[in-house]
Motif scaffolding. Structure first.
Motif, PDB file in Angstrom:
ATOM      1  N   GLY A 103     -10.796  18.689  24.497  1.00 34.61           N
ATOM      2  CA  GLY A 103     -10.348  17.533  24.573  1.00 34.61           C
ATOM      3  C   GLY A 103     -11.329  16.226  24.945  1.00 34.61           C
ATOM      4  O   GLY A 103     -12.447  16.426  25.597  1.00 34.61           O
ATOM      5  N   ARG A 104     -11.175  15.368  24.172  1.00 32.02           N
ATOM      6  CA  ARG A 104     -12.292  14.292  24.094  1.00 32.02           C
ATOM      7  C   ARG A 104     -12.299  13.475  25.581  1.00 32.02           C
ATOM      8  O   ARG A 104     -13.488  13.093  25.630  1.00 32.02           O
ATOM      9  N   PHE A 105     -11.474  13.532  26.448  1.00 31.68           N
ATOM     10  CA  PHE A 105     -11.535  12.927  27.717  1.00 31.68           C
ATOM     11  C   PHE A 105     -12.508  13.748  28.485  1.00 31.68           C
ATOM     12  O   PHE A 105     -13.271  13.229  29.309  1.00 31.68           O
ATOM     13  N   TYR A 106     -12.444  15.142  28.414  1.00 36.66           N
ATOM     14  CA  TYR A 106     -13.460  15.789  29.254  1.00 36.66           C
ATOM     15  C   TYR A 106     -14.945  15.857  28.823  1.00 36.66           C
ATOM     16  O   TYR A 106     -15.059  15.764  27.759  1.00 36.66           O
ATOM     17  N   GLY A 107     -15.708  15.927  29.731  1.00 38.30           N
ATOM     18  CA  GLY A 107     -17.201  15.950  29.484  1.00 38.30           C
ATOM     19  C   GLY A 107     -17.901  17.319  29.730  1.00 38.30           C
ATOM     20  O   GLY A 107     -19.275  17.236  30.093  1.00 38.30           O
ATOM     21  N   GLY A 108     -17.219  18.425  30.220  1.00 44.08           N
ATOM     22  CA  GLY A 108     -17.798  19.451  30.571  1.00 44.08           C
ATOM     23  C   GLY A 108     -18.766  20.450  29.631  1.00 44.08           C
ATOM     24  O   GLY A 108     -18.430  20.103  28.489  1.00 44.08           O
TER      25      GLY A 108
END
Length: 127
Positions: A103-108
């Motif tokens: 998911g592009r929103f998440y940066g994990g």
């Protein structure tokens, strides 16, 4: 070219997310970063500001973000920048290649030390 190299990152964890690493600006080649007009609000950390990265003539918009004035609980990430791993050729944690959180929103950053499932996969919107 190495954009960042640190032994002093701050690791943050949120429910259903792999860790996000916030790197001190002193350990980043900041001449490759420029402010992006984007903003977002995290109910726990405060207002995020985004950074564009330019390396070897390629511009990656909103590749990183920071919290210049985080909430008191997250004051330790002031002066740090977090990066999405997917636009970069190589992102390592202790020598291990990172897998981007879905998911592009998440940066994990996912390594063999983390166990999912993680938010961002299909059907996880309301986790």
């Amino acid at each position: 070219m190495t954009l960042a190299d640190t032994r002093d990152a701050r690791r943050t964890l949120e429910t259903s997310h792999p860790p996000t690493y916030h790197i001190p600006q002193a350990d980043i080649a900041m001449e490759h970063l420029s402010p992006n007009p984007g903003r977002s609000l995290c109910e726990w950390k405060g207002q995020a500001r985004y950074w564009d990265v330019e390396i070897v003539g390629e511009r990656i918009e909103a590749a990183g973000w920071s919290y210049p004035d985080p909430t008191p609980t997250f004051s330790g990430i002031a002066g740090h920048v977090a990066f999405y791993p997917e636009p970069f050729d190589e992102v390592l944690v202790d020598g291990e290649q990172v897998v981007p959180q879905p998911g592009r929103f998440y940066g994990g950053w996912i390594t063999s030390r983390e166990a999912g499932p993680f938010k961002g996969i299909p059907g996880s919107r309301f986790w």
